[in-house]
Motif scaffolding. Structure first.
Motif, PDB file in Angstrom:
ATOM      1  N   MET A 267       0.828  -1.206   0.000  1.00 52.92           N
ATOM      2  CA  MET A 267       0.000   0.000   0.000  1.00 52.92           C
ATOM      3  C   MET A 267       0.862   1.256   0.000  1.00 52.92           C
ATOM      4  SD  MET A 267      -2.902  -0.889  -0.432  1.00 52.92           S
ATOM      5  CE  MET A 267      -3.261  -2.578  -0.804  1.00 52.92           C
ATOM      6  N   LEU A 268       1.925   1.218   0.791  1.00 55.92           N
ATOM      7  CA  LEU A 268       2.837   2.357   0.849  1.00 55.92           C
ATOM      8  C   LEU A 268       3.443   2.618  -0.539  1.00 55.92           C
ATOM      9  CD1 LEU A 268       4.244   4.377   2.786  1.00 55.92           C
ATOM     10  CD2 LEU A 268       6.145   2.756   2.859  1.00 55.92           C
ATOM     11  N   LEU A 269       3.846   1.527  -1.202  1.00 63.25           N
ATOM     12  CA  LEU A 269       4.426   1.652  -2.546  1.00 63.25           C
ATOM     13  C   LEU A 269       3.423   2.259  -3.510  1.00 63.25           C
ATOM     14  CD1 LEU A 269       6.451  -1.618  -3.170  1.00 63.25           C
ATOM     15  CD2 LEU A 269       7.273   0.721  -3.434  1.00 63.25           C
ATOM     16  N   LEU A 270       2.187   1.765  -3.432  1.00 57.91           N
ATOM     17  CA  LEU A 270       1.166   2.228  -4.364  1.00 57.91           C
ATOM     18  C   LEU A 270       0.875   3.712  -4.161  1.00 57.91           C
ATOM     19  CD1 LEU A 270      -0.850   1.477  -6.581  1.00 57.91           C
ATOM     20  CD2 LEU A 270      -2.524   1.025  -4.801  1.00 57.91           C
ATOM     21  N   VAL A 271       0.665   4.093  -2.905  1.00 56.75           N
ATOM     22  CA  VAL A 271       0.326   5.496  -2.633  1.00 56.75           C
ATOM     23  C   VAL A 271       1.489   6.414  -3.023  1.00 56.75           C
ATOM     24  CG1 VAL A 271      -0.186   7.148  -0.808  1.00 56.75           C
ATOM     25  CG2 VAL A 271      -1.349   4.938  -0.852  1.00 56.75           C
ATOM     26  N   SER A 272       2.699   6.019  -2.640  1.00 58.21           N
ATOM     27  CA  SER A 272       3.841   6.867  -2.977  1.00 58.21           C
ATOM     28  C   SER A 272       4.073   6.872  -4.484  1.00 58.21           C
ATOM     29  CB  SER A 272       5.086   6.390  -2.242  1.00 58.21           C
ATOM     30  OG  SER A 272       5.455   5.102  -2.698  1.00 58.21           O
ATOM     31  N   GLY A 273       3.795   5.724  -5.129  1.00 63.72           N
ATOM     32  CA  GLY A 273       3.947   5.646  -6.587  1.00 63.72           C
ATOM     33  C   GLY A 273       3.024   6.628  -7.282  1.00 63.72           C
ATOM     34  N   ILE A 274       1.760   6.642  -6.847  1.00 60.89           N
ATOM     35  CA  ILE A 274       0.802   7.578  -7.440  1.00 60.89           C
ATOM     36  C   ILE A 274       1.236   9.010  -7.161  1.00 60.89           C
ATOM     37  CG2 ILE A 274      -1.579   8.430  -7.338  1.00 60.89           C
ATOM     38  CD1 ILE A 274      -2.465   5.581  -6.800  1.00 60.89           C
ATOM     39  N   TRP A 275       1.692   9.268  -5.944  1.00 61.13           N
ATOM     40  CA  TRP A 275       2.122  10.618  -5.576  1.00 61.13           C
ATOM     41  C   TRP A 275       3.279  11.070  -6.461  1.00 61.13           C
ATOM     42  CZ3 TRP A 275       7.067  11.527  -3.586  1.00 61.13           C
ATOM     43  CH2 TRP A 275       7.312  12.855  -3.241  1.00 61.13           C
ATOM     44  N   TYR A 276       4.260  10.202  -6.628  1.00 62.05           N
ATOM     45  CA  TYR A 276       5.429  10.591  -7.411  1.00 62.05           C
ATOM     46  C   TYR A 276       5.058  10.770  -8.887  1.00 62.05           C
ATOM     47  CZ  TYR A 276      10.193  10.757  -9.129  1.00 62.05           C
ATOM     48  OH  TYR A 276      11.351  11.163  -9.733  1.00 62.05           O
ATOM     49  N   PHE A 277       4.207   9.875  -9.370  1.00 62.78           N
ATOM     50  CA  PHE A 277       3.759   9.959 -10.762  1.00 62.78           C
ATOM     51  C   PHE A 277       3.041  11.279 -11.010  1.00 62.78           C
ATOM     52  CE2 PHE A 277       0.976   9.148 -14.337  1.00 62.78           C
ATOM     53  CZ  PHE A 277       1.762   8.380 -15.175  1.00 62.78           C
ATOM     54  N   ARG A 278       2.159  11.641 -10.094  1.00 65.15           N
ATOM     55  CA  ARG A 278       1.401  12.880 -10.249  1.00 65.15           C
ATOM     56  C   ARG A 278       2.324  14.089 -10.213  1.00 65.15           C
ATOM     57  NH1 ARG A 278      -1.837  14.854 -11.207  1.00 65.15           N
ATOM     58  NH2 ARG A 278      -3.393  15.516  -9.737  1.00 65.15           N
ATOM     59  N   LYS A 279       3.351  13.969  -9.385  1.00 62.29           N
ATOM     60  CA  LYS A 279       4.279  15.077  -9.236  1.00 62.29           C
ATOM     61  C   LYS A 279       5.093  15.263 -10.527  1.00 62.29           C
ATOM     62  CE  LYS A 279       8.162  16.146  -6.600  1.00 62.29           C
ATOM     63  NZ  LYS A 279       9.303  15.566  -6.147  1.00 62.29           N
ATOM     64  N   MET A 280       5.485  14.137 -11.125  1.00 62.01           N
ATOM     65  CA  MET A 280       6.351  14.213 -12.292  1.00 62.01           C
ATOM     66  C   MET A 280       5.577  14.408 -13.588  1.00 62.01           C
ATOM     67  SD  MET A 280       9.091  14.124 -10.814  1.00 62.01           S
ATOM     68  CE  MET A 280      10.174  14.225 -12.230  1.00 62.01           C
ATOM     69  N   GLU A 281       4.312  14.051 -13.582  1.00 62.15           N
ATOM     70  CA  GLU A 281       3.576  13.940 -14.839  1.00 62.15           C
ATOM     71  C   GLU A 281       3.475  15.269 -15.580  1.00 62.15           C
ATOM     72  OE1 GLU A 281      -0.641  12.513 -15.184  1.00 62.15           O
ATOM     73  OE2 GLU A 281      -0.881  13.782 -13.460  1.00 62.15           O
ATOM     74  N   ARG A 282       3.514  16.372 -14.851  1.00 58.67           N
ATOM     75  CA  ARG A 282       3.396  17.676 -15.500  1.00 58.67           C
ATOM     76  C   ARG A 282       4.535  17.944 -16.463  1.00 58.67           C
ATOM     77  NH1 ARG A 282       3.125  20.628 -10.236  1.00 58.67           N
ATOM     78  NH2 ARG A 282       1.409  19.530  -9.271  1.00 58.67           N
TER      79      ARG A 282
END
Lengths: 288, 430
Positions: A267-282
């Motif tokens: 769960m930690l991986l998933l949440v942090s993965g989404i967070w990092y993806f959202r941060k970088m996606e721009r």
């Protein structure tokens, strides 16, 4: 009160009339709403990948059966026959295959997911859509493979006349955990891959390495008790143990503290993965 | 009806250029190496920190404009002026660094023809896929399917993988999908430069329909001034990331053509980077000569004008056989005059390195204005050099008809002058 008003106004006007604001750092406002709007794109991208995967292949879908089957045979011979590892009375092929299933799901989903952005670079730089659609639709493809190779498990059970217990109904839950694990790692890898192409070499290594440190060819019960918790730091340990617990019934025990640790790591991986993806996606469109 | 649908305020977009120049992407090893360098610099303060390899570049700077519903906006500017960046920001592909945009209505952008087409998939499958990528719903695509196929003229090949399509068919299908999007706002980059002339015309017609009959808003980037003039009712001229001018097409296009390269220095054509062709034979120099053989910077309407084209050879071959050399003179409205060796020569023309060809027009039939030139050289049916952009020349008003008057102001830059006569009679009593 004001919030409510705004909401109502938006609903009353036609969907196309809603005003869109573009500003630095502003994109997230209607992100999740957008993902829902682009669900058809999600479906079409997955459909494309599945179609393309088996086009121009002579035996098509059979590939999804052959690969796991052969791996299972090799593992059974190496671990079951040559190394003579214990299987607690379960036919060794079934023991191996009940772990092969989630592992295959995890490894293909992870590779597909981490390559998905680079593979769709032309889309990212020419069209707008929530970028999260790309890696998630890539994962769906591996889920199809997973479903197909599930047939082998059924066949094995018929062959060994092995009747699963009621626990088999919990399998979808563990499948979701496996998907979450691959998405979590996959999102990290996908966003890092856009930034630094080195990660394209790391993923195959990770997958190969992971196969040996995860309890695929053997039961995790052979790990000494005092190391079990440490061993569960590998998120796939929890998933695979869960699969065995569900499929093999009473013959497989599960080490619950370890399972809890693995799952929370997932769960930690998933949440942090989404967070990092959202941060970088721009910046994806600018660097890809 | 005339409410604002797009409002852009002080829009800026910054790019960091530097490492990307050598490689398309950053590798982790470079980042680590740079970090390590930084650390050594902490211990060794004498070495100055070099920031040279990360340079800022403002692709857009303080761009502001408004678009009203039903407007057809043309965006022009030289390469690197920020046109494509502007479209990318408007279509949300990339985020602005500063500034604010508000958009009312669904935006569909077409920055490239056939984005997301997969070669292995059939035409039918690609229509659905591409439609979904461009933001159409499955239902929309289904409803429009027949229209898309009919417009693209690919009925027979619907179930063939597009990798077996000819490039023309591919482009037709791709454009057709995009043309049947029904957004309130359509953003189009220069995508019409592909396909054959007939299809281009069809596409432009379709775009005109979209804008005029259906009242949609269109933003359109093009280098083709004739297209801009006929399609748009407003033009934004971008220069170095800033809005140079906004206004009605005629005036802005004229301004654009007057800018920059109308400097009459064609003595070194090698400096023009935008050219196509093999490059074994290249134009090296262009000279305008007056009737007395003097080199001039501007031509005079009605006078003799000589275009002298000089060549350089970039291969071991001394003689380039069987050449076809041509000049096209194009006015802002798109009309052109073509002078080509094949029109007037019986035999093949051979060109040696350092040869020059003179094209001579006895009485220059162009009205006052600025015209662009296209230079073309071909040898043995292989295009050697083809310059379509960047050369302009000025024609000054002259007394073409020998009346002592210049061409009337309304015809400037638009009219080709020919000899004609006029008789005035009254037929009433004839």
């Amino acid at each position: 009160m004001t919030k409510l008003k705004i909401k109502r106004r938006r609903e009353s006007s036609a969907p196309g009339e809603a005003e869109l604001i573009i500003e630095a750092g502003r994109t997230e406002k209607n992100y999740w709403q957008d993902i829902w709007r682009y669900r058809e794109l999600f479906y079409f991208l997955a459909w494309r990948d599945i179609l393309v995967r088996y086009k121009q292949t002579a035996i098509g879908v059979a590939w999804a059966l052959i690969r796991p089957f052969l791996t299972m045979v090799v593992f059974t011979v190496v671990f079951g026959r040559l190394a003579n590892l214990p299987s607690n009375g379960v036919p060794y092929p079934i023991l191996v295959f009940s772990a092969m299933l989630p592992w295959q799901l995890f490894s293909t989903a992870l590779s597909e997911c981490s390559n998905s952005l680079i593979a769709n670079a032309n889309l990212l730089s020419k069209v707008y859509f929530p970028r999260l659609v790309v890696p998630t639709s890539a994962v769906v493809v591996s889920f199809v493979d997973f479903a197909i190779s599930g047939i082998i498990l059924v066949a094995l059970m018929v062959w060994f006349t092995y009747v699963p217990s009621w626990r088999i109904v919990t399998l979808p839950l563990f499948t979701i955990i496996a998907l979450a694990a691959s998405m979590g790692v996959g999102l990290w890898m996908a966003s890092l891959n856009v930034q630094y192409r080195d990660f394209r070499y790391i993923v195959p290594f990770l997958v190969q390495f992971g196969l040996y440190i995860s309890p695929v060819g053997f039961s995790s019960s052979i790990v000494p008790e005092r190391w079990r918790l440490l061993y569960s730091l590998n998120p796939m340990v929890g998933v695979i143990d869960g699969f065995r617990w569900a499929i093999l019934g009473n013959e497989a025990s599960i080490y619950w503290p370890g399972f809890a640790l693995s799952t929370s790591l997932v769960m930690l991986l998933l949440v942090s993965g989404i967070w990092y993806f959202r941060k970088m996606e721009r910046t994806f469109a600018d660097v890809i | 009806m005339s409410d604002t649908v797009i409002r852009v305020e002080n829009l800026s977009k910054k790019y960091i250029i530097g490492q990307q120049q050598q490689e398309r992407y950053t590798a982790l090893r470079d980042v680590l190496a740079n970090k390590a360098k930084d650390i050594t610099q902490i211990f060794n303060p004498k070495t100055k920190h070099q920031k040279s390899n990360s340079e800022e570049f403002w692709a857009l700077k303080d761009v502001s404009f408004e678009v009203k519903r039903g407007d057809r906006i043309g965006i022009i500017g030289r390469n690197g002026a920020g046109k494509s960046t502007l479209l990318k920001v408007l279509s949300r592909i990339t985020e602005p660094t500063r500034g604010h945009i508000s958009i009312k209505g669904r935006v569909a952008s077409l920055l490239e023809v056939g984005t997301g087409f997969h070669p292995e998939l059939t035409g039918r499958e690609n229509i659905y896929l591409n439609g979904a990528i461009l933001g159409m719903s499955k239902l929309d695509i289904h409803r429009q399917f027949d229209a898309i196929v009919a417009f693209a003229e690919v009925e027979k090949f619907l179930d063939t993988p597009v990798k077996r399509y000819s490039s023309g068919m591919y482009v037709r299908l791709a454009f057709s999908v995009a043309a049947h999007l029904e957004p309130e706002i359509l953003v189009v980059d220069e995508v019409l430069a592909v396909g054959d002339a007939a299809f281009q015309k069809k596409c432009l017609g379709k775009m005109e329909d979209v804008a005029e009959k259906e009242g949609r808003t269109v933003l359109f980037v093009s280098h083709n001034m004739a297209t801009i003039q006929s399609l748009c009712n407003q033009v934004i001229f971008l220069n170095n990331g800033q809005v140079q001018a906004i206004g009605n097409p005629g005036a802005i296009i004229q301004l654009y053509l007057n800018e920059g390269t109308a400097s009459e220095d064609w003595s070194n054509l090698h400096s023009i980077a935008q050219r196509r062709g093999e490059g074994a034979l290249r134009f090296s120099k262009l000279e305008l000569l007056s009737s007395q053989g003097r080199s001039v910077t501007a031509a005079l309407s009605g006078e003799k004008l000589i275009f002298r084209l000089c060549f350089s050879s970039f291969s071991e071959k001394l003689i380039h056989k069987n050449c076809r050399i041509g000049i096209a003179i194009t006015s802002t409205s798109g009309a052109s005059i073509v002078l080509s060796t094949e029109m007037i020569c019986q035999d093949a023309v051979d060109i040696r390195a350092d040869d020059c060809i003179d094209f001579c027009i006895e009485r220059l039939p162009l009205s006052e204005g600025i015209y662009s030139l296209t230079l073309f050289a071909e040898s043995n049916s292989i295009i050697q050099d083809w310059i379509t952009e960047g050369i302009q020349f000025t024609v000054e008003g002259g007394d073409f008809y020998g009346t002592g008057k210049h061409c009337p102001a309304g015809y400037q830059g638009k009219s080709i002058l020919i000899d004609f006569s006029m008789n005035k009679k009254s037929y009433k009593y004839a």
